[in-house]
Motif scaffolding. Sequence first.
Motif, PDB file in Angstrom:
ATOM      1  N   ARG A 141       0.919  -1.180  -0.105  1.00  0.00           N
ATOM      2  CA  ARG A 141      -0.036   0.013  -0.091  1.00  0.00           C
ATOM      3  C   ARG A 141       0.921   1.352  -0.086  1.00  0.00           C
ATOM      4  O   ARG A 141       0.987   2.120  -0.815  1.00  0.00           O
ATOM      5  N   ASP A 142       1.700   1.334   0.962  1.00  0.00           N
ATOM      6  CA  ASP A 142       2.704   2.322   1.145  1.00  0.00           C
ATOM      7  C   ASP A 142       2.278   3.938   0.787  1.00  0.00           C
ATOM      8  O   ASP A 142       2.859   4.249  -0.112  1.00  0.00           O
ATOM      9  N   PRO A 143       0.960   4.394   1.121  1.00  0.00           N
ATOM     10  CA  PRO A 143       0.446   5.427   0.910  1.00  0.00           C
ATOM     11  C   PRO A 143       1.176   6.655   0.709  1.00  0.00           C
ATOM     12  O   PRO A 143       1.038   7.717   0.012  1.00  0.00           O
ATOM     13  N   LYS A 144       2.195   6.708   1.660  1.00  0.00           N
ATOM     14  CA  LYS A 144       3.185   7.948   1.811  1.00  0.00           C
ATOM     15  C   LYS A 144       4.457   7.742   1.297  1.00  0.00           C
ATOM     16  O   LYS A 144       5.198   8.570   1.389  1.00  0.00           O
ATOM     17  N   GLY A 145       4.585   6.688   0.674  1.00  0.00           N
ATOM     18  CA  GLY A 145       5.981   6.454   0.118  1.00  0.00           C
ATOM     19  C   GLY A 145       7.023   6.097   1.385  1.00  0.00           C
ATOM     20  O   GLY A 145       8.282   6.261   1.085  1.00  0.00           O
ATOM     21  N   LEU A 146       6.581   5.786   2.622  1.00  0.00           N
ATOM     22  CA  LEU A 146       7.796   5.895   3.656  1.00  0.00           C
ATOM     23  C   LEU A 146       8.482   4.375   3.928  1.00  0.00           C
ATOM     24  O   LEU A 146       9.590   4.668   4.044  1.00  0.00           O
ATOM     25  N   TYR A 147       7.865   3.617   3.476  1.00  0.00           N
ATOM     26  CA  TYR A 147       8.346   2.178   3.600  1.00  0.00           C
ATOM     27  C   TYR A 147       9.560   2.117   2.406  1.00  0.00           C
ATOM     28  O   TYR A 147      10.616   1.715   2.746  1.00  0.00           O
ATOM     29  N   LYS A 148       9.284   2.678   1.230  1.00  0.00           N
ATOM     30  CA  LYS A 148      10.486   2.731   0.251  1.00  0.00           C
ATOM     31  C   LYS A 148      11.666   3.505   0.822  1.00  0.00           C
ATOM     32  O   LYS A 148      12.886   3.312   0.750  1.00  0.00           O
ATOM     33  N   LYS A 149      11.304   4.548   1.692  1.00  0.00           N
ATOM     34  CA  LYS A 149      12.423   5.358   2.162  1.00  0.00           C
ATOM     35  C   LYS A 149      13.219   4.736   3.406  1.00  0.00           C
ATOM     36  O   LYS A 149      14.313   4.775   3.547  1.00  0.00           O
ATOM     37  N   ALA A 150      12.284   3.984   3.995  1.00  0.00           N
ATOM     38  CA  ALA A 150      12.796   3.436   4.957  1.00  0.00           C
ATOM     39  C   ALA A 150      13.843   2.041   4.677  1.00  0.00           C
ATOM     40  O   ALA A 150      14.889   1.992   5.196  1.00  0.00           O
ATOM     41  N   ARG A 151      13.334   1.594   3.579  1.00  0.00           N
ATOM     42  CA  ARG A 151      14.331   0.521   2.806  1.00  0.00           C
ATOM     43  C   ARG A 151      15.655   1.085   2.486  1.00  0.00           C
ATOM     44  O   ARG A 151      16.508   0.450   2.556  1.00  0.00           O
ATOM     45  N   LYS A 152      15.474   2.335   1.868  1.00  0.00           N
ATOM     46  CA  LYS A 152      16.643   2.976   1.763  1.00  0.00           C
ATOM     47  C   LYS A 152      17.561   3.463   2.604  1.00  0.00           C
ATOM     48  O   LYS A 152      18.646   4.212   2.263  1.00  0.00           O
ATOM     49  N   GLY A 153      17.277   3.421   3.964  1.00  0.00           N
ATOM     50  CA  GLY A 153      17.827   3.908   5.059  1.00  0.00           C
ATOM     51  C   GLY A 153      17.751   5.612   5.261  1.00  0.00           C
ATOM     52  O   GLY A 153      18.333   6.256   6.058  1.00  0.00           O
ATOM     53  N   GLU A 154      16.517   6.084   4.529  1.00  0.00           N
ATOM     54  CA  GLU A 154      16.519   7.638   4.562  1.00  0.00           C
ATOM     55  C   GLU A 154      15.580   7.870   5.705  1.00  0.00           C
ATOM     56  O   GLU A 154      15.387   8.971   6.076  1.00  0.00           O
TER      57      GLU A 154
END
Length: 199
Positions: A141-154
């Motif tokens: 779902r990642d509606p805010k794109g937060l998981y993608k950033k978290a996986r990148k260490g951001e």
Amino acid sequence: MKISHNITWHHSSVTKKDRHLINGHKSCVLWFTGLSGSGKSTLANAVDRALFHEGVRTYVLDGDNIRHGLNSDLSFRPADRKENIRRIGEVAKLFVDSGLIVSSAFISPFREDRELVRQMYEAGEFIEIFVKCPIEVCENRDPKGLYKKARKGEIPEFTGISSPYETPYQPEIVIETDKMTIEQSVENIKIYLKNKKIL
């Protein structure tokens, strides 16, 4: 936290019971807890709207919204997360005292913090709702794109990735948002409130 000896608690001339009588329902906090993307805010707002249309006095406290104002000075480090939840517990308690049913949508990842909030309330006023959803679904779902950033260490200290989420042991309600529709979820919560004679 120490309380100054120079302040005194003043009791209101209008009691919580008085407000229950005029509202036609009791007050409580619906404490929605779960991973980011599990559907906490969506469900809290759906419950709020359904109750509002039935004439129930309600309000929603949302995690992101509160961090724009009241808790804008807090980070996501463990100590600040704890303070974030403590403050929300106190604010929600004021809403409950005013006679409202308040929906509180926060990740609130740690059991100890949620239990400390529960202890602020009278018996039956704190209703923990575990919004259960597999992290894989939340990531998709990642509606805010937060998981993608978290996986990148951001995003450091991101719940479910680099920071733990502690599942409730005995929540009053469990809603599995990957298996239930919003309508079914709202109805389950309304049934609980009616069975407990809050509505």
